[in-house]
Design an enzyme around this catalytic site. Structure first.
Site, PDB file in Angstrom:
ATOM      1  N   LYS A   9      -2.500  -5.585   0.222  1.00 10.82           N
ATOM      2  CA  LYS A   9      -3.819  -5.161  -0.247  1.00 10.82           C
ATOM      3  C   LYS A   9      -4.831  -6.319  -0.201  1.00 10.82           C
ATOM      4  O   LYS A   9      -4.448  -7.491  -0.254  1.00 10.82           O
ATOM      5  CB  LYS A   9      -3.695  -4.571  -1.656  1.00 10.82           C
ATOM      6  CG  LYS A   9      -2.819  -3.301  -1.675  1.00 10.82           C
ATOM      7  CD  LYS A   9      -2.850  -2.616  -3.017  1.00 10.82           C
ATOM      8  CE  LYS A   9      -2.032  -1.323  -2.969  1.00 10.82           C
ATOM      9  NZ  LYS A   9      -2.147  -0.552  -4.235  1.00 10.82           N
ATOM     10  N   TYR A  38      -5.333   8.062   0.234  1.00  7.44           N
ATOM     11  CA  TYR A  38      -5.065   8.289  -1.193  1.00  7.44           C
ATOM     12  C   TYR A  38      -5.607   9.646  -1.661  1.00  7.44           C
ATOM     13  O   TYR A  38      -5.902   9.808  -2.856  1.00  7.44           O
ATOM     14  CB  TYR A  38      -5.674   7.165  -2.028  1.00  7.44           C
ATOM     15  CG  TYR A  38      -4.892   5.870  -2.020  1.00  7.44           C
ATOM     16  CD1 TYR A  38      -3.525   5.839  -2.304  1.00  7.44           C
ATOM     17  CD2 TYR A  38      -5.526   4.644  -1.764  1.00  7.44           C
ATOM     18  CE1 TYR A  38      -2.807   4.649  -2.317  1.00  7.44           C
ATOM     19  CE2 TYR A  38      -4.821   3.440  -1.787  1.00  7.44           C
ATOM     20  CZ  TYR A  38      -3.457   3.450  -2.069  1.00  7.44           C
ATOM     21  OH  TYR A  38      -2.771   2.267  -2.104  1.00  7.44           O
ATOM     22  N   PHE A  44      -9.111   6.545 -11.954  1.00  6.78           N
ATOM     23  CA  PHE A  44      -9.128   5.236 -11.309  1.00  6.78           C
ATOM     24  C   PHE A  44      -9.411   5.308  -9.809  1.00  6.78           C
ATOM     25  O   PHE A  44      -9.482   4.264  -9.147  1.00  6.78           O
ATOM     26  CB  PHE A  44      -7.800   4.495 -11.558  1.00  6.78           C
ATOM     27  CG  PHE A  44      -6.559   5.203 -11.054  1.00  6.78           C
ATOM     28  CD1 PHE A  44      -6.191   5.154  -9.711  1.00  6.78           C
ATOM     29  CD2 PHE A  44      -5.751   5.912 -11.928  1.00  6.78           C
ATOM     30  CE1 PHE A  44      -5.059   5.798  -9.248  1.00  6.78           C
ATOM     31  CE2 PHE A  44      -4.596   6.555 -11.476  1.00  6.78           C
ATOM     32  CZ  PHE A  44      -4.262   6.498 -10.123  1.00  6.78           C
ATOM     33  N   ARG A  94      10.256   0.108  -1.023  1.00  3.37           N
ATOM     34  CA  ARG A  94       9.766   0.537  -2.338  1.00  3.37           C
ATOM     35  C   ARG A  94      10.431  -0.272  -3.446  1.00  3.37           C
ATOM     36  O   ARG A  94       9.800  -0.660  -4.417  1.00  3.37           O
ATOM     37  CB  ARG A  94      10.046   2.038  -2.560  1.00  3.37           C
ATOM     38  CG  ARG A  94       9.147   2.980  -1.789  1.00  3.37           C
ATOM     39  CD  ARG A  94       7.724   2.999  -2.271  1.00  3.37           C
ATOM     40  NE  ARG A  94       7.538   3.561  -3.593  1.00  3.37           N
ATOM     41  CZ  ARG A  94       6.349   3.924  -4.078  1.00  3.37           C
ATOM     42  NH1 ARG A  94       5.245   3.784  -3.334  1.00  3.37           N
ATOM     43  NH2 ARG A  94       6.233   4.403  -5.288  1.00  3.37           N
ATOM     44  N   THR A 108       4.826   0.697  -9.791  1.00  6.95           N
ATOM     45  CA  THR A 108       3.382   0.686  -9.521  1.00  6.95           C
ATOM     46  C   THR A 108       2.622  -0.294 -10.414  1.00  6.95           C
ATOM     47  O   THR A 108       1.785  -1.056  -9.937  1.00  6.95           O
ATOM     48  CB  THR A 108       2.819   2.114  -9.729  1.00  6.95           C
ATOM     49  OG1 THR A 108       3.509   3.006  -8.853  1.00  6.95           O
ATOM     50  CG2 THR A 108       1.325   2.158  -9.464  1.00  6.95           C
ATOM     51  N   ARG A 153       5.622  -6.954  -6.703  1.00  3.83           N
ATOM     52  CA  ARG A 153       4.586  -6.691  -7.707  1.00  3.83           C
ATOM     53  C   ARG A 153       4.858  -7.460  -9.003  1.00  3.83           C
ATOM     54  O   ARG A 153       3.930  -7.897  -9.678  1.00  3.83           O
ATOM     55  CB  ARG A 153       4.511  -5.182  -7.965  1.00  3.83           C
ATOM     56  CG  ARG A 153       3.877  -4.432  -6.788  1.00  3.83           C
ATOM     57  CD  ARG A 153       4.119  -2.933  -6.862  1.00  3.83           C
ATOM     58  NE  ARG A 153       3.277  -2.208  -5.924  1.00  3.83           N
ATOM     59  CZ  ARG A 153       3.346  -0.896  -5.747  1.00  3.83           C
ATOM     60  NH1 ARG A 153       4.223  -0.169  -6.427  1.00  3.83           N
ATOM     61  NH2 ARG A 153       2.542  -0.296  -4.875  1.00  3.83           N
ATOM     62  N   ASN A 183      -1.968  -4.429  -7.125  1.00  4.89           N
ATOM     63  CA  ASN A 183      -0.512  -4.609  -7.213  1.00  4.89           C
ATOM     64  C   ASN A 183       0.100  -5.075  -5.888  1.00  4.89           C
ATOM     65  O   ASN A 183       1.247  -4.771  -5.568  1.00  4.89           O
ATOM     66  CB  ASN A 183       0.161  -3.341  -7.744  1.00  4.89           C
ATOM     67  CG  ASN A 183      -0.179  -2.130  -6.903  1.00  4.89           C
ATOM     68  OD1 ASN A 183      -0.814  -2.259  -5.855  1.00  4.89           O
ATOM     69  ND2 ASN A 183       0.243  -0.963  -7.341  1.00  4.89           N
ATOM     70  N   HIS A 193       1.048  -1.841  -0.755  1.00  6.67           N
ATOM     71  CA  HIS A 193       1.332  -0.408  -0.655  1.00  6.67           C
ATOM     72  C   HIS A 193       2.564  -0.236   0.211  1.00  6.67           C
ATOM     73  O   HIS A 193       2.715  -0.935   1.217  1.00  6.67           O
ATOM     74  CB  HIS A 193       0.165   0.357   0.001  1.00  6.67           C
ATOM     75  CG  HIS A 193       0.597   1.732   0.444  1.00  6.67           C
ATOM     76  ND1 HIS A 193       0.682   2.797  -0.432  1.00  6.67           N
ATOM     77  CD2 HIS A 193       1.046   2.197   1.651  1.00  6.67           C
ATOM     78  CE1 HIS A 193       1.138   3.849   0.237  1.00  6.67           C
ATOM     79  NE2 HIS A 193       1.364   3.519   1.489  1.00  6.67           N
ATOM     80  N   GLU A 205       1.437   8.297   7.225  1.00  6.05           N
ATOM     81  CA  GLU A 205       0.641   7.071   7.083  1.00  6.05           C
ATOM     82  C   GLU A 205       0.674   6.232   8.366  1.00  6.05           C
ATOM     83  O   GLU A 205      -0.342   5.641   8.746  1.00  6.05           O
ATOM     84  CB  GLU A 205       1.160   6.278   5.877  1.00  6.05           C
ATOM     85  CG  GLU A 205       0.844   6.998   4.566  1.00  6.05           C
ATOM     86  CD  GLU A 205       1.564   6.435   3.338  1.00  6.05           C
ATOM     87  OE1 GLU A 205       2.297   5.425   3.470  1.00  6.05           O
ATOM     88  OE2 GLU A 205       1.394   7.022   2.248  1.00  6.05           O
TER      89      GLU A 205
HETATM   90  P1  IDP Z   1       2.298   3.456  -5.620  1.00  5.99           P
HETATM   91  O1  IDP Z   1       1.361   2.500  -4.917  1.00  5.99           O
HETATM   92  O2  IDP Z   1       3.347   2.741  -6.401  1.00  5.99           O
HETATM   93  O3  IDP Z   1       2.868   4.505  -4.697  1.00  5.99           O
HETATM   94  P2  IDP Z   1       0.511   5.556  -6.647  1.00  5.99           P
HETATM   95  O4  IDP Z   1       0.749   6.347  -7.872  1.00  5.99           O
HETATM   96  O5  IDP Z   1       0.676   6.210  -5.315  1.00  5.99           O
HETATM   97  O6  IDP Z   1       1.433   4.230  -6.735  1.00  5.99           O
HETATM   98  O7  IDP Z   1      -0.972   4.956  -6.764  1.00  5.99           O
HETATM   99  C1  IDP Z   1      -1.595   4.371  -5.653  1.00  5.99           C
HETATM  100  C2  IDP Z   1      -2.315   3.107  -6.104  1.00  5.99           C
HETATM  101  O8  IDP Z   1      -3.311   3.436  -7.076  1.00  5.99           O
HETATM  102  C3  IDP Z   1      -1.437   2.093  -6.831  1.00  5.99           C
HETATM  103  O9  IDP Z   1      -0.685   1.265  -5.942  1.00  5.99           O
HETATM  104  C4  IDP Z   1      -2.455   1.295  -7.612  1.00  5.99           C
HETATM  105  O10 IDP Z   1      -3.132   0.356  -6.783  1.00  5.99           O
HETATM  106  C5  IDP Z   1      -3.456   2.379  -7.998  1.00  5.99           C
HETATM  107  N1  IDP Z   1      -3.186   2.910  -9.347  1.00  5.99           N
HETATM  108  C6  IDP Z   1      -2.159   3.725  -9.723  1.00  5.99           C
HETATM  109  N2  IDP Z   1      -2.219   3.994 -11.035  1.00  5.99           N
HETATM  110  C7  IDP Z   1      -3.314   3.333 -11.505  1.00  5.99           C
HETATM  111  C8  IDP Z   1      -3.911   3.222 -12.805  1.00  5.99           C
HETATM  112  O11 IDP Z   1      -3.454   3.795 -13.800  1.00  5.99           O
HETATM  113  N3  IDP Z   1      -5.033   2.435 -12.888  1.00  5.99           N
HETATM  114  C9  IDP Z   1      -5.571   1.804 -11.820  1.00  5.99           C
HETATM  115  N4  IDP Z   1      -5.039   1.885 -10.591  1.00  5.99           N
HETATM  116  C10 IDP Z   1      -3.921   2.635 -10.431  1.00  5.99           C
HETATM  117 MG    MG Z   2       1.962   6.061  -3.687  1.00  9.71          MG
END
Ligand code: IDP
Ligand code: MG
Length: 141
Positions: free
Chosen positions: A11, A51, A59, A87, A93, A104, A114, A117, A128
């Site tokens: 990222k 996304y 968010f 993963r 996450t 992370r 984080n 991705h 993707e």
């Molecule tokens: P992942 O990246 O672990 O698959 P997802 O739920 O798909 O997680 O969310 C995509 C991205 O959205 C996350 O990697 C993170 O950057 C952001 N994100 C997820 N939850 C939150 C939150 O509660 N606050 C702010 N950003 C979030």
């Molecule tokens: Mg995801």
């Protein structure tokens, strides 16, 4: 055990912090192979499509902003069970919950930053890879 391909993004915030080499070293050190790698300034429509399933989340606007504020590094990573392995290397996450030893957990601190991705299923990986790289040489075998 099947050889799979998964899609990763280092990222923008992690690229700015100079973490690209260390993140890729984690993947390569595990035995996974990079089959495509590119530094790219992502566009808002592409990130919004990537996304799309999170569109209703509070968010979402901040997440999209964070992905377009500076260049990202995109990759396709190949290896046995690559989707699950990457993963697990990435960790949960929320970096607060990610254990040390995960990408992370070692280099993330505050959402949405984080570090990485990684596709979460074979269907996501296929979608993707196609979305970001198209049906080019990196995407085929
Ligand atoms: P992942 O990246 O672990 O698959 P997802 O739920 O798909 O997680 O969310 C995509 C991205 O959205 C996350 O990697 C993170 O950057 C952001 N994100 C997820 N939850 C939150 C939150 O509660 N606050 C702010 N950003 C979030
Ligand atoms: Mg995801």
């Amino acid at each position: 055990m099947a050889v799979e391909r998964t899609f990763i993004i280092v990222k923008p915030e992690a690229v700015r912090r100079g973490l690209v080499g260390r993140v890729l070293a984690r993947l390569e050190g595990r035995g996974l192979r990079l089959v495509a790698l590119e530094v790219r300034q992502l566009t808002r429509p592409l990130v919004e499509e990537h996304y799309a399933h999170l569109k209703e989340k509070p968010f979402f606007p901040g997440l999209v902003d964070s992905m377009v504020e500076s260049p990202a590094v995109l990759g396709i990573v190949e290896g046995p069970d690559a989707i699950e392995v990457v993963r697990r290397l990435a960790g949960p996450t929320n970096p607060v919950e990610a254990p040390p030893g995960t990408i992370r957990g070692d280099w993330g601190l505050e959402l949405p930053h984080n570090v990485i991705h990684a596709s979460d299923s074979p269907a996501s990986a296929q979608r993707e890879i196609q979305l970001f790289f198209g049906p080019g040489p990196g995407a085929g075998r």
